[in-house]
Write a protein that holds these residues in place. Structure first.
Motif, PDB file in Angstrom:
ATOM      1  N   ARG A   1      -3.757   7.081  -2.689  1.00  0.00           N
ATOM      2  CA  ARG A   1      -4.244   6.019  -3.559  1.00  0.00           C
ATOM      3  C   ARG A   1      -5.547   5.462  -3.001  1.00  0.00           C
ATOM      4  N   PRO A   2      -6.614   5.429  -3.799  1.00  0.00           N
ATOM      5  CA  PRO A   2      -7.892   4.903  -3.289  1.00  0.00           C
ATOM      6  C   PRO A   2      -7.814   3.402  -3.056  1.00  0.00           C
TER       7      PRO A   2
ATOM      8  N   VAL B   1     -12.147  10.401  -3.150  1.00  0.00           N
ATOM      9  CA  VAL B   1     -12.216  11.840  -3.428  1.00  0.00           C
ATOM     10  C   VAL B   1     -10.825  12.451  -3.412  1.00  0.00           C
ATOM     11  N   LEU B   2     -10.009  12.079  -2.432  1.00  0.00           N
ATOM     12  CA  LEU B   2      -8.683  12.664  -2.306  1.00  0.00           C
ATOM     13  C   LEU B   2      -7.753  12.224  -3.421  1.00  0.00           C
ATOM     14  N   SER B   3      -8.005  11.058  -4.005  1.00  0.00           N
ATOM     15  CA  SER B   3      -7.159  10.601  -5.112  1.00  0.00           C
ATOM     16  C   SER B   3      -7.290  11.501  -6.331  1.00  0.00           C
ATOM     17  N   LEU B   4      -8.390  12.259  -6.402  1.00  0.00           N
ATOM     18  CA  LEU B   4      -8.601  13.165  -7.526  1.00  0.00           C
ATOM     19  C   LEU B   4      -7.945  14.522  -7.305  1.00  0.00           C
ATOM     20  N   ALA B   5      -7.377  14.749  -6.121  1.00  0.00           N
ATOM     21  CA  ALA B   5      -6.823  16.071  -5.802  1.00  0.00           C
ATOM     22  C   ALA B   5      -5.509  16.344  -6.503  1.00  0.00           C
ATOM     23  N   GLY B   6      -4.829  15.304  -6.977  1.00  0.00           N
ATOM     24  CA  GLY B   6      -3.570  15.503  -7.662  1.00  0.00           C
ATOM     25  C   GLY B   6      -2.405  15.683  -6.708  1.00  0.00           C
ATOM     26  N   THR B   7      -1.351  16.350  -7.193  1.00  0.00           N
ATOM     27  CA  THR B   7      -0.122  16.514  -6.412  1.00  0.00           C
ATOM     28  C   THR B   7       0.204  17.965  -6.107  1.00  0.00           C
ATOM     29  N   ARG B   8      -0.629  18.904  -6.557  1.00  0.00           N
ATOM     30  CA  ARG B   8      -0.376  20.319  -6.286  1.00  0.00           C
ATOM     31  C   ARG B   8      -0.786  20.649  -4.848  1.00  0.00           C
TER      32      ARG B   8
ATOM     33  N   LYS C   1       0.818  -1.208   0.000  1.00  0.00           N
ATOM     34  CA  LYS C   1       0.000   0.000   0.000  1.00  0.00           C
ATOM     35  C   LYS C   1       0.853   1.260   0.000  1.00  0.00           C
ATOM     36  N   VAL C   2       1.933   1.243   0.764  1.00  0.00           N
ATOM     37  CA  VAL C   2       2.752   2.449   0.905  1.00  0.00           C
ATOM     38  C   VAL C   2       3.665   2.655  -0.300  1.00  0.00           C
ATOM     39  N   THR C   3       4.249   1.585  -0.814  1.00  0.00           N
ATOM     40  CA  THR C   3       5.243   1.714  -1.894  1.00  0.00           C
ATOM     41  C   THR C   3       4.671   1.380  -3.264  1.00  0.00           C
ATOM     42  N   TYR C   4       3.368   1.122  -3.335  1.00  0.00           N
ATOM     43  CA  TYR C   4       2.722   0.786  -4.619  1.00  0.00           C
ATOM     44  C   TYR C   4       3.346  -0.458  -5.252  1.00  0.00           C
ATOM     45  N   SER C   5       3.772  -1.383  -4.422  1.00  0.00           N
ATOM     46  CA  SER C   5       4.371  -2.609  -4.919  1.00  0.00           C
ATOM     47  C   SER C   5       3.315  -3.715  -4.975  1.00  0.00           C
TER      48      SER C   5
END
Length: 874
Positions: free
Chosen positions: A657-658, A522-529, A288-292
């Motif tokens: 990540r959702p 919802v938060l996954s749509l917020a992007g990285t800005r 979950k944390v490292t997207y592995s």
């Protein structure tokens, strides 16, 4: 309970170092996460797809190559420990089976030989000790040997799970030459047989103490046993069924050994299960944390192939447990295997309970003592600064006395209460006493000299004992019995039922993980800005506060932002900005729905007629949205969170990540019931003739969730009942103020002060008063004190605008957020720390941002909110 706590709670304390190092592995994961995010941030000049590819490669190579060896090391440690334990315990089971077989072969013949030997050895005390029974030791499997020395050892009669030190038990059964009659013999034996077996006690053997009445009775019992046993055929009884003391001691010894070995084997089985869960949990967190995607490969192909986790190993341990159950049935329960399993499981539960009641409690006790006060060795009066707020410590002949701020406030409140009771400030006795109760409660609530809900419970007590309540017509003073019935009838009102219904919905959403699923998507749509992420979290915090209360919502959001905070550059301003933004938005969310906070329910309770949910949303949602946007702009200007600490460019935020888990049938059921209940609340006025009040609608989710097993009895017990009693005390105080005549007196004074002012002028005068009070004391308490005043002021204005002023008062109570102690969201935000234990926020952060945010939100209420209230007809 978190797995790290569950692991410590369920582990065998002696094996603690042999379990998976879950906490250490979790720290490594967070370090890898930060390295991975730094790698992605360093590649910000690349195209988006190239950067994503680079991050994925880093995940599969760098992070896996570092983390997999750590897992291998833990697995190797567990395999080595399990292998040695399994061999030792299974060998012990085999050895015990042989001992049982040897004891069966020796039978009862050994008893009579030892009786004779005991008489011959009475005068020989110089030879070495030898084991009493050859069947108790593998080294002595031959015929019984003569014992040359009288033994003083005594067997331990135990119950429960206490396993005394195992050693051969010496038996010597002397026949006394006393002339006791047969009746005396029978009475003495009866006293022995009926005597209770004391946990951990040692009963004296025959001859161990000739002066002891119990020792004498034991000697008589041995004598009778020998006389009886001499006439019993050896074919009728064996060592496992005989009723002699010798057979009893043998069975006790084997019971202890079987039980001890059974507990060790079941602990080994639990050891395997806990470690497997540890690997599964830590791999899930790693992915979950490292997207592995390491979990499935490592868990199924590496962990499950290791010795402790193979099916064959589990079968060996289970077979050993079954063999011990068979031995126990043979030696103890007369071949009753079901009873043997039941008793062994009981011993296991007692052992676990003992472990948890000692080891775990001692650990918690040490932690609590570590947080507590240091030793105070001063004599006389010493000034101290302790965490409990002590101002003065006095050593007196009858003990130590600590003078704290709360004790000072308590004494002050009581003194003011007594003075106001004796001072006739108002003409009517009931109104004067109610005024004393009001001031006393206000001081107690504001200072929290005692818990808030305890003060609330004091209110009905004082109202009844002081006979404050008058009849509806105001002419007669109610008796204590009638006042009691009246107060309790109004305390448990439909508003309280609405509050419990809100707790039920919040608990169901949290338990089924619906809140986390929706929020992460919802938060996954917020992007990285940074700016957009900040606004997204404020919107989510506000929305979550509407349905799961502004107590639980910020806690959930603070959990979700941990991955972001861990990957921020050092000294980044985005961390403090994000934390205070969530707290302020949660406070704003407290005004957005009728069930989001107790102050809203108190306002609804005072409205006549009560406002429907649709009208509430028509005002509160636009007000909340505008407040959130303006406060967001304030935080951007104050913190400039997008700027990196070194001033070179903007920072990039880790994407939330959702969850990938699909919606379950239970989650669909909870969503359907919650949405249906909210819809009924919104149209309550149109169906009022069927449901009566919103409190009846609140029963629907309670029945729907508790009857279907979504929520359990424990969930009901964990509701915030202190808030319920706080609201009930506020309702009781409001009724007391109304029915005592105090409100009429206040009305006269207030009318004189506000005479000639227009409605909007009254709003502008009342709003800052509400804001200041709600900033320094609890929002709920502020509404308890101020809603009755707003109602009385509004009812005396032309056109009766009581509901409008009550509505404005309820909304502004949620905007008091200028101090760290102003509401639970601020209190939670003020305790957030970074990895070094440093607080993210200071008092200056709240002063610079919380105070302007409070003023902004109040202005929005008295402008936009006022216009919307007029538009809906208030």
């Amino acid at each position: 309970m978190k797995f790290s706590s569950s692991l410590r709670f369920n582990a065998v304390s002696e094996w603690w170092e042999e379990y998976i190092a879950y906490d250490a592995l979790k720290k490594y994961i967070y370090q890898l996460e930060k390295q991975q995010h730094d790698l992605g941030r360093s590649s910000h000049d690349l195209e988006a797809n190239e950067r994503e590819t680079l991050i994925q490669q880093a995940t599969r190579t760098a992070t896996d190559s570092v983390f997999v060896p750590l897992l291998d090391r833990e697995l190797k440690k567990i395999v080595f420990f399990y292998e040695s334990q399994e061999k030792e315990l299974l060998d012990a089971v085999t050895n015990l089976e042989e001992l049982v077989k040897d004891q069966e072969e020796a039978g009862l013949a050994a008893e009579h030989q030892y009786l004779v030997e005991g008489e011959e050895d009475d005068d020989d005390d110089d030879d070495d000790d030898e084991p009493a029974s050859p069947s108790l030791s593998r080294e002595e499997s031959g015929p019984p040997k003569r014992r040359r020395r009288r033994s003083s050892a005594t067997p331990h009669y135990v119950t429960g799970n206490t396993i005394p030190e195992e050693r051969p038990i010496r038996h010597r059964y002397s026949i006394s030459s006393s002339d006791d009659s047969a009746a005396d013999l029978e009475a003495s034996v009866a006293s022995i047989r009926q005597a209770p077996i004391i946990h951990g006690a040692t009963l004296p053997r025959a001859g161990s103490s000739s002066k002891s009445p119990l020792g004498k009775a034991r000697s008589i019992a041995n004598k009778l046993n020998f006389m009886r046993d001499s006439s019993i055929s050896q074919n009728d009884e064996n060592i496992w069924t005989a009723k002699t003391d010798f057979a009893w001691d043998i069975r006790i010894l084997f019971k202890r050994r079987i039980t001890a070995l059974y507990i060790q084997l079941t602990s080994l089985k639990s050891y395997v299960e806990i470690n497997y869960s540890g690997f599964r949990k830590i791999l899930k967190k790693y992915d979950k944390v490292t997207y592995s995607e390491l979990k499935n490969h490592y868990l199924h192909e590496v962990v499950e192939d290791a010795l402790p986790f193979r099916r064959s190993s589990k079968d060996k341990v289970n077979d050993g447990i079954q063999r011990l159950q068979t031995l126990y049935a043979k030696c103890i329960t007369h071949e009753d295997k079901a009873l043997a399993r039941q008793q062994l499981k009981l011993h296991q539960r007692e052992h676990i309970a003992w472990e948890r009641d000692t080891v775990w409690r001692q650990m918690i006790g040490r932690e609590r003592r570590g947080e507590g006060d240091g030793d105070i060795k001063a004599i006389g009066a010493t000034l101290v600064t302790e965490e409990d707020g002590s101002l003065l410590h006095v050593a007196t002949p009858v003990g130590h006395f600590n003078l704290t701020r709360k004790k000072i406030f308590l004494v002050f409140a009581i003194a003011v209460f007594v003075i106001l009771l004796e001072m006739p400030m108002l003409d009517e006795v009931e109104a004067n006493r109610c005024f004393a109760i009001l001031i006393f409660s206000t001081i107690m609530w504001a200072t929290e000299a005692i818990p808030l809900f305890v003060t609330s419970l004091l209110v009905p007590l004082l109202l009844v004992v002081l006979r404050v309540i008058r009849s509806q017509d105001g002419d007669t003073r109610l008796s204590s019995q009638d006042a009691t019935k009246f107060i309790f009838s109004v305390m448990f009102s439909p508003t309280i039922m609405l509050l419990i219904g809100g707790f039920t919905i919040a608990s169901a959403l949290s338990k089924t993980n619906i809140d986390r699923v929706l929020i992460t998507r919802v938060l996954s749509l917020a992007g990285t800005r940074p700016n957009s992420v900040l606004l997204a979290f404020m919107a989510v915090s506000c929305f979550a506060s509407m349905w799961i209360s502004n107590v639980a919502a910020p806690t959930l959001c603070f959990t979700l932002i941990r991955p972001i905070l861990r990957t921020l550059p050092p000294k980044s301003s985005f961390g403090p900005a994000l934390i205070i933004a969530i707290a302020l938005a949660a406070n704003i969310g407290g005004q957005s729905s009728p069930i989001s906070s107790p102050q809203n329910l108190i306002a609804l309770q005072a409205m006549e007629p009560p406002l429907d949910w649709g009208s509430w949303f028509a005002v509160a949602l636009p007000v909340s949205a505008i407040s959130i946007v303006i406060i967001w702009l304030l935080l951007l200007a104050s913190y400039r969170p997008a700027r990196s600490p070194d001033g070179e460019g903007d920072i990039e935020i880790k994407t939330i990540r959702p969850t990938k888990d699909p919606f379950t049938l239970k989650q669909y059921w909870v969503s359907f019931v919650c949405l249906g209940t909210i819809a009924l609340w919104c149209v309550e006025h149109t169906i009022q003739e069927y449901v009566g009040d919103m409190g009846i609608i609140a029963i629907i989710p309670i029945i729907a969730f508790f009857s279907t097993g979504v929520l359990k009895k424990d969930d009901f017990e964990q509701f915030a009942w202190t808030i319920v009693f706080l609201a009930m005390g506020g309702i009781a105080l409001g009724k007391g103020v109304t029915n005592s005549g105090l409100l009429e007196t206040m009305d006269t004074v207030i009318r004189r002060l506000l005479d000639g002012f227009s409605l909007y002028t009254v709003v502008l005068i009342l709003s800052p008063v509400v804001l200041v009070i709600s900033t320094f004391i609890s929002h709920t308490i502020a509404s308890v004190l101020l809603v009755p005043i707003a109602k009385e002021v509004g009812s005396n204005l032309p056109g009766n605008h009581a509901n409008l002023l009550i509505f404005i008062t309820g909304l502004i109570c949620s905007t008091g957020m200028g101090m760290p102690v102003s509401g639970f969201p601020n209190q939670t935000a003020a305790t957030q720390e970074d990895e070094l234990g440093q607080l993210y926020l200071s008092n200056m952060d709240f002063f610079k941002n919380g105070v302007p945010a409070s003023i902004i939100a109040t202005l929005v209420v008295v402008t936009v909110g006022f216009l919307l209230m007029k538009a809906i007809g208030l």
